[in-house]
Structure formats: structure tokens, C-alpha cells
Design an enzyme around this catalytic site. Structure first.
Site, mmCIF file in Angstrom:
data_model
loop_
_atom_site.group_PDB
_atom_site.id
_atom_site.type_symbol
_atom_site.label_atom_id
_atom_site.label_comp_id
_atom_site.label_asym_id
_atom_site.label_seq_id
_atom_site.Cartn_x
_atom_site.Cartn_y
_atom_site.Cartn_z
ATOM 1 C CB SER A 190 34.460 33.597 45.142
ATOM 2 O OG SER A 190 34.261 32.919 46.364
ATOM 3 C CG HIS A 221 49.443 44.015 40.114
ATOM 4 N ND1 HIS A 221 48.906 42.919 40.741
ATOM 5 C CD2 HIS A 221 48.889 44.033 38.868
ATOM 6 C CE1 HIS A 221 48.068 42.306 39.918
ATOM 7 N NE2 HIS A 221 48.045 42.965 38.780
HETATM 8 P P1 A3P Z 1 46.546 29.869 37.219
HETATM 9 O O1 A3P Z 1 47.197 30.530 36.052
HETATM 10 O O2 A3P Z 1 47.499 29.073 38.062
HETATM 11 O O3 A3P Z 1 45.347 29.079 36.832
HETATM 12 P P2 A3P Z 1 45.622 37.121 38.934
HETATM 13 O O4 A3P Z 1 44.166 37.349 39.043
HETATM 14 O O5 A3P Z 1 46.382 37.784 40.058
HETATM 15 O O6 A3P Z 1 46.148 37.431 37.589
HETATM 16 O O7 A3P Z 1 45.857 35.564 39.192
HETATM 17 C C1 A3P Z 1 45.446 34.617 38.229
HETATM 18 C C2 A3P Z 1 45.452 33.227 38.846
HETATM 19 O O8 A3P Z 1 44.347 33.100 39.751
HETATM 20 C C3 A3P Z 1 45.267 32.142 37.775
HETATM 21 O O9 A3P Z 1 46.022 31.012 38.212
HETATM 22 C C4 A3P Z 1 43.770 31.902 37.873
HETATM 23 O O10 A3P Z 1 43.344 30.656 37.355
HETATM 24 C C5 A3P Z 1 43.584 31.969 39.385
HETATM 25 N N1 A3P Z 1 42.166 32.139 39.766
HETATM 26 C C6 A3P Z 1 41.269 32.987 39.251
HETATM 27 N N2 A3P Z 1 40.067 32.811 39.820
HETATM 28 C C7 A3P Z 1 40.213 31.813 40.731
HETATM 29 C C8 A3P Z 1 39.320 31.158 41.635
HETATM 30 N N3 A3P Z 1 38.040 31.510 41.716
HETATM 31 N N4 A3P Z 1 39.823 30.178 42.411
HETATM 32 C C9 A3P Z 1 41.121 29.827 42.344
HETATM 33 N N5 A3P Z 1 42.012 30.405 41.499
HETATM 34 C C10 A3P Z 1 41.565 31.385 40.699
#
Ligand code: A3P
Length: 312
Positions: free
Chosen positions: A246, A127
Site C-alpha cells: 500500500s 462518500h
Molecule cells: P493527491 O491528489 O494529493 O495526490 P481518493 O482515493 O479519496 O480519491 O484520494 C486520492 C488521493 O489519495 C490522491 O491525493 C492520491 O494521490 C492519494 N493516494 C492514493 N494512494 C495513496 C497512497 N498509497 N499513499 C498516499 N496517498 C495516496
């Protein structure tokens, strides 16, 4: 369960348990002007990180929190693991080998010495902004996939995440959160600074940018582009396997195994435009003005397609 997932789940669940016992003001600490979660990061580890030796074949994923880093992280890890299986003669990562928590800046100060013993290709998420990364990442020309997501959905996702995850400071109201977000008072720093700093690297040959939104639009194409950028030799069928594994649905269903209890918090909606459920007119105006002021005219600003994804 692979060793890597156990490492991931153990660390996150310990952080969640530790945070329950901590006073809110102790959840974060400031290091060189940026806030970090104190359950999983430390000044000692940041000091040790300076001497981390990146390799030219490292596979880096850079993304601001809540941009989909766990999602694209799985895509990358899966692509590398699949291509490794195909490469006879390359040491394979089996369950007994030591694997580390995938986020570079998360862990203890000895982590970087242990990482030196890991076989190539290491998949590393971060990050951090480029100027906070160890110098060797750019000197040794490690390839970096930069993941960006529109700021309104990032803020919305961050708000829900912070209020449901004990290691992060929580907010009484959306308004409180929004003010902190716009002021850059977030763990890992300001969204706007993050994009601004990475914008300086958009022309680097070893940096490829992808947006959350384009990956949502066409995951198959995104996965193919990522695989080509890292020069991974995969068949169309193997690529399709990575694409299938995915989807939001597939990852959510598998999350107990991959993320433990943290999975319930992380896999929330996984869509585009959820901000419309929480931003009011004043928030929209403030975000639109700040985006224009800080990122208007930048390449990454353009790539985010603000007018498409963020206009009310
Ligand atoms: P939301 O809170 O909008 O649902 P990070 O991994 O950087 O913390 O980001 C989290 C965000 O990525 C969350 O968004 C989560 O739902 C989304 N996310 C995780 N897996 C995903 C997937 N396979 N497809 C789309 N979005 C995904």
C-alpha cells in the site's frame, strides 16, 4: 485480473467515455440537496439504496472524496482478503464470483439485490454522510472506518482531479474551484458538512477514525490498528505484506492493473502539504476562518490537527 478490478475499471472507463459526449451541465444532478456525478450515480439507485441491508460483519470505509479512499480501500480489501484465505470453512471470493463496484452509492439500482448474495465479509466504501447512509448500517452495527484528511490538501487534490477527469465539472481557474469548494458546491456535498455530520459518530463503538496524515506518518501502525479494529486475524508477516503493497509507489506502479486509465489521474502526488503550492493568502484566511467557525472545538476538528497541517 480479479473480477472486482474488471468491474471497477469497466465502470470508470465507461463513465469517462460517456462524459466526453455530455454537456457540462449534465455531468451532475442534485438529489435531496446534494450534487452527484450523473455518469455513475442515479436517483433510482439512491431510492433502491434505502432498502440495502447492512450486516454486522460488513467492513465499511467512509471518506470524503480525495481523502485517500482508494488507498485505505486497498488496505482494507487486502486485509480482509488475506484473513479470508486463513479462515478455512469460509467461502472464498474467487475470480468467478460476482463482485460489485466498491463504492456503495455508485452503480445501478439492482446492485443492492446482487449485494445480498455476496459472501461475508463485504468491503464497502462510501462518500456519504451518516444521515444519507441506509438506516441498517447503524441499526445492524456494521463497523465503519472513517478516513479524514486536512481540508487544504483535500481541496488541492479535488481541484486537480476535477480538471483531469471528464465525468466531473472542470474549473477555469483555481479561484473558481475554491469558491465552489467553500460553498459546498461539490459532488458528494460540502467537506465541512461532511466532517460536522460524522463528528456526531466519533464516540460510536463501531466507528474508528483515522487521518490520512497519521497513515502517511506511520503506515505500519495504521494498518495494524485497522486490522485490530475489524478483528481480522493476521500474522505480523501478513500485516507487513499489506503495508508493503500500500505504499504510494507500489500502488502507482500497479495502477494500470487495479485502476486502468483512471490510475493516471488518481495517483497524483500522495503527500502532505501540496496545498502550499496553490493557496494564496486570501484563500488561507478564508479557509482558516471557515474551519474555525464550522469545525473549531469538534473532536474531528481536533483530530485533523489543523494547526500542524494547515497553517501557512
Ligand atoms: P493527491 O491528489 O494529493 O495526490 P481518493 O482515493 O479519496 O480519491 O484520494 C486520492 C488521493 O489519495 C490522491 O491525493 C492520491 O494521490 C492519494 N493516494 C492514493 N494512494 C495513496 C497512497 N498509497 N499513499 C498516499 N496517498 C495516496
Amino acid at each position: 485480473m480479479s473480477k472486482q478490478r474488471k468491474t471497477f475499471i469497466t465502470l470508470v472507463e465507461k463513465a469517462m467515455a460517456d462524459a466526453e459526449e455530455m454537456a457540462p451541465e449534465d455531468l451532475v444532478f442534485s438529489y435531496k440537496g446534494i450534487l452527484y456525478p450523473s455518469t455513475v450515480c442515479s436517483p433510482e439507485a439512491f431510492k433502491a439504496l434505502e432498502s440495502f441491508e447492512a450486516r454486522s460483519d460488513d467492513v465499511f470505509l467512509a471518506g470524503y472524496p480525495k481523502s485517500g479512499t482508494n488507498w485505505v480501500g486497498q488496505i482494507l480489501t487486502d486485509l480482509v482478503a488475506t484473513s479470508r484465505k486463513n479462515n478455512e470453512g469460509t467461502r472464498s471470493l474467487d475470480d468467478d464470483e460476482l463482485e460489485e463496484f466498491p463504492y456503495l452509492e455508485v452503480g445501478d439500482a439492482e446492485k443492492y439485490q446482487r449485494m445480498a448474495d455476496l459472501p461475508s465479509r463485504r468491503v464497502i466504501f462510501t462518500h456519504l454522510t451518516p444521515q444519507k447512509l441506509p438506516a441498517s448500517v447503524f441499526m445492524n452495527k456494521a463497523k465503519i472506518l472513517l478516513l479524514i484528511r486536512n481540508p487544504k490538501d483535500v481541496a488541492t487534490s479535488f481541484y486537480h482531479f476535477a480538471n483531469r477527469l471528464s465525468p466531473l465539472p472542470s474549473y477555469k481557474t483555481w479561484g473558481d474551484f475554491f469558491t465552489a469548494f467553500m460553498n459546498g458546491e461539490m459532488v458528494f456535498g460540502s467537506y465541512f458538512d461532511y466532517i460536522f455530520e460524522w463528528n456526531k459518530h466519533t464516540d460510536d463503538a463501531n466507528v474508528m477514525t483515522i487521518t490520512y496524515e497519521e497513515l502517511k506518518e506511520n503506515r505500519a501502525l495504521g494498518v495494524k490498528r485497522i486490522s485490530e479494529f475489524f478483528e481480522l486475524q493476521l500474522t505480523d508477516e501478513e500485516i507487513q505484506g499489506v503495508v508493503d503493497r500500500s505504499s504510494f509507489q507500489a500502488m502507482k506502479e500497479n495502477s494500470e492493473k487495479t485502476h486502468g486509465a483512471f490510475g493516471n489521474v488518481l495517483f497524483r502526488k500522495g503527500g502532505v502539504s501540496d496545498w502550499k503550492n496553490i493557496f494564496n493568502e486570501d484563500d488561507n484566511q478564508k479557509m482558516d476562518a471557515t474551519f474555525e467557525e464550522q469545525l473549531g472545538g469538534t473532536k474531528l476538528g481536533e483530530k485533523l490537527k489543523y494547526k500542524v497541517y494547515c497553517k501557512a
